[in-house]
Design a protein around this motif. Structure first.
Motif, PDB file in Angstrom:
ATOM      1  N   ALA A  33      -8.367  -4.404   2.678  1.00 44.90           N
ATOM      2  CA  ALA A  33      -7.558  -5.601   2.478  1.00 44.90           C
ATOM      3  C   ALA A  33      -8.468  -6.813   2.332  1.00 44.90           C
ATOM      4  O   ALA A  33      -9.565  -6.833   2.888  1.00 44.90           O
ATOM      5  CB  ALA A  33      -6.607  -5.779   3.655  1.00 44.90           C
ATOM      6  N   PRO A  34      -8.056  -7.802   1.609  1.00 45.46           N
ATOM      7  CA  PRO A  34      -6.768  -7.979   0.944  1.00 45.46           C
ATOM      8  C   PRO A  34      -6.719  -7.413  -0.480  1.00 45.46           C
ATOM      9  O   PRO A  34      -5.660  -7.276  -1.055  1.00 45.46           O
ATOM     10  CB  PRO A  34      -6.593  -9.486   0.902  1.00 45.46           C
ATOM     11  N   ASN A  53       0.689  -0.199   1.853  1.00 42.15           N
ATOM     12  CA  ASN A  53       0.086  -1.527   1.681  1.00 42.15           C
ATOM     13  C   ASN A  53      -0.574  -2.039   2.961  1.00 42.15           C
ATOM     14  O   ASN A  53      -1.192  -3.087   2.967  1.00 42.15           O
ATOM     15  CB  ASN A  53       1.102  -2.530   1.141  1.00 42.15           C
ATOM     16  N   ARG A  59      -2.953  -6.021   5.961  1.00 35.36           N
ATOM     17  CA  ARG A  59      -2.041  -5.868   4.826  1.00 35.36           C
ATOM     18  C   ARG A  59      -2.752  -6.202   3.513  1.00 35.36           C
ATOM     19  O   ARG A  59      -3.539  -7.133   3.420  1.00 35.36           O
ATOM     20  CB  ARG A  59      -0.854  -6.801   5.032  1.00 35.36           C
ATOM     21  N   CYS A  60      -2.425  -5.410   2.485  1.00 39.68           N
ATOM     22  CA  CYS A  60      -2.980  -5.628   1.149  1.00 39.68           C
ATOM     23  C   CYS A  60      -2.222  -6.763   0.448  1.00 39.68           C
ATOM     24  O   CYS A  60      -1.005  -6.828   0.515  1.00 39.68           O
ATOM     25  CB  CYS A  60      -2.826  -4.368   0.297  1.00 39.68           C
ATOM     26  N   TRP A  61      -2.965  -7.643  -0.227  1.00 36.63           N
ATOM     27  CA  TRP A  61      -2.337  -8.645  -1.082  1.00 36.63           C
ATOM     28  C   TRP A  61      -2.126  -8.059  -2.474  1.00 36.63           C
ATOM     29  O   TRP A  61      -1.152  -8.345  -3.138  1.00 36.63           O
ATOM     30  CB  TRP A  61      -3.203  -9.887  -1.183  1.00 36.63           C
ATOM     31  N   PHE A  62      -3.097  -7.259  -2.896  1.00 37.62           N
ATOM     32  CA  PHE A  62      -3.042  -6.622  -4.210  1.00 37.62           C
ATOM     33  C   PHE A  62      -3.423  -5.154  -4.057  1.00 37.62           C
ATOM     34  O   PHE A  62      -4.434  -4.838  -3.443  1.00 37.62           O
ATOM     35  CB  PHE A  62      -4.019  -7.286  -5.196  1.00 37.62           C
TER      36      PHE A  62
END
Length: 85
Positions: A33-34, A53, A59-62
């Motif tokens: 992440a991100p 995600n 948490r992943c943004w993309f």
């Protein structure tokens, strides 16, 4: 004589156990992440079991993180660890 054998066994066991710390886990999350799309591919011959995600933490943004299992890689790691001990 008995004490020498006991000490030798303890030393041998501690060396073997400390070597196992270097063994890779068979399953792990790939992607950080991100920007999880970077480095989230499973290694060759390691099937992807799931995607998420969040995965194992932030948490992943993309993109997403991929959970992959590499049984052969772990077995090879165990064999190398034992051979080098």
């Amino acid at each position: 004589m008995f004490n020498v054998r006991l000490v030798s066994c303890i030393i041998l066991i501690s060396l073997v156990l400390s070597s196992f710390a270097a063994i890779e886990a068979p399953c792990q999350w790939y992607g950080t992440a991100p920007l999880c799309f970077i480095g989230n591919s499973c290694p060759t011959n390691c099937p992807q079991l799931k995607s998420d995600n969040r995965g194992d933490g932030a948490r992943c943004w993309f993109g997403v993180k991929n959970y992959c299992c590499c049984a052969k890689k772990t077995i090879d790691s165990i064999i190398n660890t034992i051979a080098n001990a």
